[in-house]
Design an enzyme around this catalytic site. Sequence first.
Site, short mmCIF file in Angstrom:
data_model
loop_
_atom_site.label_atom_id
_atom_site.label_comp_id
_atom_site.label_asym_id
_atom_site.label_seq_id
_atom_site.Cartn_x
_atom_site.Cartn_y
_atom_site.Cartn_z
N GLY A 92 61.70 59.03 38.29
CA GLY A 92 60.85 59.03 39.49
C GLY A 92 61.59 59.52 40.71
O GLY A 92 61.10 60.38 41.46
N ALA A 136 51.82 54.57 25.04
CA ALA A 136 52.09 54.48 23.60
C ALA A 136 53.14 53.42 23.36
O ALA A 136 53.98 53.15 24.22
CB ALA A 136 52.57 55.82 23.07
N ARG A 139 50.98 41.35 23.85
CA ARG A 139 49.98 40.76 24.74
C ARG A 139 49.48 41.83 25.72
O ARG A 139 50.25 42.66 26.19
CB ARG A 139 50.60 39.60 25.52
N ILE A 182 59.22 46.80 23.79
CA ILE A 182 60.60 47.05 23.36
C ILE A 182 60.89 46.32 22.05
O ILE A 182 61.52 46.87 21.15
CB ILE A 182 61.58 46.63 24.49
N GLY A 207 61.27 41.21 28.49
CA GLY A 207 60.79 41.75 29.75
C GLY A 207 61.91 42.33 30.60
O GLY A 207 63.09 42.17 30.29
N TYR A 267 69.95 67.05 34.29
CA TYR A 267 69.47 66.38 35.49
C TYR A 267 70.36 66.68 36.69
O TYR A 267 69.89 66.92 37.79
CB TYR A 267 69.37 64.86 35.25
N THR A 279 57.38 55.98 32.73
CA THR A 279 58.05 57.12 33.36
C THR A 279 57.09 58.12 34.01
O THR A 279 57.28 58.49 35.17
CB THR A 279 58.92 57.84 32.32
N LYS A 323 65.66 55.94 22.62
CA LYS A 323 64.86 55.13 21.70
C LYS A 323 64.08 56.02 20.73
O LYS A 323 64.09 55.83 19.53
CB LYS A 323 63.92 54.26 22.55
N HIS A 338 39.10 69.28 10.25
CA HIS A 338 39.22 68.61 8.96
C HIS A 338 40.26 69.30 8.09
O HIS A 338 40.31 70.52 8.07
CB HIS A 338 37.85 68.65 8.26
P1 NDP Z 1 57.03 43.19 27.86
O1 NDP Z 1 56.64 42.61 29.16
O2 NDP Z 1 56.20 44.28 27.25
O3 NDP Z 1 57.14 42.04 26.77
C1 NDP Z 1 57.91 40.90 26.99
C2 NDP Z 1 57.83 40.00 25.77
O4 NDP Z 1 58.75 38.95 25.93
C3 NDP Z 1 56.47 39.37 25.57
O5 NDP Z 1 56.24 39.26 24.19
C4 NDP Z 1 56.66 37.99 26.22
O6 NDP Z 1 55.86 37.01 25.63
C5 NDP Z 1 58.09 37.69 25.88
N1 NDP Z 1 58.77 36.81 26.80
C6 NDP Z 1 58.89 36.93 28.14
N2 NDP Z 1 59.66 35.93 28.64
C7 NDP Z 1 60.02 35.17 27.60
C8 NDP Z 1 60.81 34.00 27.46
N3 NDP Z 1 61.37 33.43 28.52
N4 NDP Z 1 60.98 33.49 26.24
C9 NDP Z 1 60.41 34.05 25.16
N5 NDP Z 1 59.66 35.17 25.21
C10 NDP Z 1 59.47 35.72 26.42
O7 NDP Z 1 58.53 43.63 28.06
P2 NDP Z 1 59.48 44.67 27.32
O8 NDP Z 1 60.84 44.17 27.62
O9 NDP Z 1 59.09 44.87 25.90
O10 NDP Z 1 59.20 46.02 28.10
C11 NDP Z 1 59.28 46.08 29.52
C12 NDP Z 1 58.37 47.16 30.05
O11 NDP Z 1 58.97 48.41 29.81
C13 NDP Z 1 57.01 47.26 29.39
O12 NDP Z 1 56.07 46.39 29.97
C14 NDP Z 1 56.64 48.69 29.58
O13 NDP Z 1 55.98 48.85 30.81
C15 NDP Z 1 57.98 49.39 29.60
N6 NDP Z 1 58.20 50.07 28.31
C16 NDP Z 1 57.36 51.07 27.92
C17 NDP Z 1 57.55 51.69 26.70
C18 NDP Z 1 56.60 52.75 26.27
O14 NDP Z 1 55.82 53.24 27.08
N7 NDP Z 1 56.59 53.13 24.99
C19 NDP Z 1 58.64 51.32 25.82
C20 NDP Z 1 59.45 50.27 26.32
C21 NDP Z 1 59.23 49.68 27.52
P3 NDP Z 1 54.37 36.67 26.12
O15 NDP Z 1 53.50 37.71 25.55
O16 NDP Z 1 54.13 35.31 25.59
O17 NDP Z 1 54.45 36.71 27.62
#
Ligand code: NDP
Length: 453
Positions: A17, A340, A204, A178, A261, A99, A310, A52, A437
């Site tokens: 960005g 995705a 979620r 992730i 997260g 870059y 991104t 990744k 097809h």
């Molecule tokens: P997410 O927010 O997607 O997921 C976090 C996960 O961790 C959820 O399952 C959540 O559970 C769980 N969690 C959070 N806190 C705790 C805790 N204290 N104890 C146990 N479990 C916990 O985060 P990610 O790290 O996977 O990814 C971060 C962001 O990066 C994404 O939201 C996305 O925007 C971006 N990203 C995008 C990608 C893509 O476009 N392909 C690839 C990778 C990252 P619960 O559901 O219960 O809250």
Amino acid sequence: MAGGYDYDLFTIGAGSGGVAGSRRAASYGARVAIAENWRIGGTCVLRGCVPKKLLIYGTHFAHEMADARGYGWTVEGSLDWGKLVAAKNRETDRLEGIYKNLLSGAKVEAMLGHARLKDAHTVEIGGKTFTSKYILIASGGRPERPAIPGIEHTITSDEALDLTALPRRVVIAGGGFIAVEFAGIFRAAGAEVTIVIRGDKILRGFDEDVRDHLTAELKKQGIAIRTGENIARIDRTAAGDRATLASGGTIEADRIMYATGRVPNTRDMGLEDVGVHLDKRGAVAVDEWQRTTVPGIYAIGDVTNRLNLTPVAIAEGRGLAETLFNDNPMSMDHTDVPSAVFSQPPVGTVGITQAEAERLYGVEGVDIYRATFRPMKHTISGREERTMMKLVVEAATGRVRGVHMVGADAPEIVQGVAIAVKAGLTKKDFDRTVAIHPTAAEEFVLMREKVKR
Ligand code: NDP
């Protein structure tokens, strides 16, 4: 001097960005500097999307080789994980070089070091201060781990991308983007993988059919998903690491990865001292024009913790440059942004989920179309994988409000369909589009029967 300032724009953070916004600003004649405290390129290029996806390509050959056997090939292979990681690193190094060249080619001055704001127009970096008419915060985010005993023994996606040896047993805490992407990488590479989630399902916020379908597919591959569990502590043992669950059980692993997260990078940057409001997660609060609470200071991308993707950060950065330096005001539209999950199989999605649609239009106001099938390729390959495709339609207007897919090439397919959703096309428009097809994508124009609920 630009109007008495050293620069017109000072960007903090040289990720996708920040670089995009800075280059666009410079292309309009602005004097631009960009500060970076790690490596030019940022999360997506060096610690996220790109490395990744290279590991996903690299490990997916396991599935391809198994498929090839069904088609009569004799294929035996084993993965040299170290070689894969080294090849991935060569590519990310190359991209970092590109870059850097892009910045210097655009006459954007890059500075390495940690930048702090002194006031609304002054940045300090490496003991020097610089003034700028505008300041852009584009410092991204970082993985966050809960503070439980033994957390220091765990890794995050940052370290997972650089493991020199493949762990035999991997535990992944969390069930978001992730977590499921790395579960796929490690499993295809041959590791035993256990996902531990506190809720009842992975992913979620995604459509329930996506969550259920992907869960079933991951389980078919032997990925264990422990639901309703929290890891209470981690101990390093002679045989590896042990996760002790709050419910009492233990799981033994060679590596425990946290994917719970990410949090915005706003620490120790002087933001609050100059009056930039941060929300309770530490994200920079901005409006649709990327304006913070301090005039002249803007923020884009993950540091604002809105849609952490991104291409969104890039669009926000370029839009800001258009607004400030090209007399072409561009705010960012965060609706119908496709995304995705590069799980194996991957997910592609655009628009709203069935649950969101039902909240907006009422249960009777939503038509659902869904197809699940075994892709033609796997009739012979023998792989048990199934594909799920779904349309969420607003009944009153016929507009397709959501498109969701789990299956091979879902991100490639949904990128195309996203244009139709963004354009506000209807189910009738989908129906009068001729199929290609045989493809999987053709299902999106061939769904005739509404799903009964
Ligand atoms: P997410 O927010 O997607 O997921 C976090 C996960 O961790 C959820 O399952 C959540 O559970 C769980 N969690 C959070 N806190 C705790 C805790 N204290 N104890 C146990 N479990 C916990 O985060 P990610 O790290 O996977 O990814 C971060 C962001 O990066 C994404 O939201 C996305 O925007 C971006 N990203 C995008 C990608 C893509 O476009 N392909 C690839 C990778 C990252 P619960 O559901 O219960 O809250």
